[in-house]
Enzyme design. Structure first.
Site, PDB file in Angstrom:
ATOM      1  N   HIS A  21       0.837  -1.202   0.000  1.00 41.43           N
ATOM      2  CA  HIS A  21       0.000   0.000   0.000  1.00 41.43           C
ATOM      3  C   HIS A  21       0.872   1.252   0.000  1.00 41.43           C
ATOM      4  CE1 HIS A  21      -3.142  -2.665   2.112  1.00 41.43           C
ATOM      5  NE2 HIS A  21      -3.620  -2.410   0.899  1.00 41.43           N
ATOM      6  N   LYS A  45     -16.283  -7.190   4.704  1.00 35.47           N
ATOM      7  CA  LYS A  45     -15.029  -7.933   4.727  1.00 35.47           C
ATOM      8  C   LYS A  45     -14.657  -8.417   6.128  1.00 35.47           C
ATOM      9  CE  LYS A  45     -12.654  -6.174   0.677  1.00 35.47           C
ATOM     10  NZ  LYS A  45     -11.384  -5.639   0.189  1.00 35.47           N
ATOM     11  N   ARG A  94      -1.735  -5.930  -8.560  1.00 34.51           N
ATOM     12  CA  ARG A  94      -0.653  -6.902  -8.405  1.00 34.51           C
ATOM     13  C   ARG A  94      -0.751  -8.007  -9.435  1.00 34.51           C
ATOM     14  NH1 ARG A  94      -2.770  -7.348  -2.603  1.00 34.51           N
ATOM     15  NH2 ARG A  94      -4.139  -8.526  -3.911  1.00 34.51           N
ATOM     16  N   SER A 132      -2.974  -7.464   2.345  1.00 33.80           N
ATOM     17  CA  SER A 132      -3.408  -7.459   3.746  1.00 33.80           C
ATOM     18  C   SER A 132      -3.856  -8.845   4.187  1.00 33.80           C
ATOM     19  CB  SER A 132      -4.546  -6.461   3.954  1.00 33.80           C
ATOM     20  OG  SER A 132      -4.099  -5.147   3.799  1.00 33.80           O
TER      21      SER A 132
END
Length: 166
Positions: A21, A45, A94, A132
């Protein structure tokens, strides 16, 4: 003719904020006058860390970047930030899987707020594998996440593991 400040919004859950990040934040700072790191309060989430903690950790990780402001949000990104006149959104990619998801989000945001432009950033090779969810998994299994997160996040997680959270 006066030039408006170039402001970009970098949204995410940042649960926790990672070196990946931060890589994107640094890249955005190189191109924009101001970067808003927008921490989502996404209950969908089921985040590990509270919204307040995620914001505090992001502020600490970005403390040396004067053009970065960390804020939270809980509604639709396009509604909340479109009302502030922000028209550029930064997203990190990514992999192709990230692209498919982020492309769909970018299209939806543009339908909701036609002025929104989404700018995709590629992280450095060193940070491509960091997410994460990977950090949370390694941490939950007792692994060392030092190479994946900023120092303030690492200290926080170590304190939490030891039961001496600040």
């Amino acid at each position: 003719m006066t030039r408006r400040d170039r402001v970009v919004l970098y949204p995410g859950t940042f649960d926790p904020i990672t070196n990946g990040h931060l890589d994107i934040v640094h890249r955005a700072c190189a191109l924009f006058d101001s970067v808003i790191v927008a921490v989502a309060g996404s209950a969908k989430k089921a985040p590990l860390l509270s919204l307040e903690t995620r914001c505090d950790l992001a502020r600490g990780a970005c403390a040396d970047l004067s053009q970065v402001d960390v804020r939270s949000f809980s509604g639709l990104l396009a509604s909340e930030y479109g009302a502030l006149g922000i028209t550029a959104v930064a997203k990190g990619l990514r992999s192709m899987t990230d692209f498919e998801y982020e492309f769909q989000q970018a299209q939806a945001n543009r339908r909701l707020h036609p002025q929104f432009e989404t700018i995709f950033f590629m992280p450095s090779d060193r940070n491509t594998c960091i997410s994460s969810s990977l950090v949370r998994e390694i941490y939950s299994l007792g692994g060392d996440v030092r190479d994946f997160v900023p120092e303030n996040v690492y200290r926080f997680l170590q304190d939490a593991r030891a039961g001496t959270q600040r």
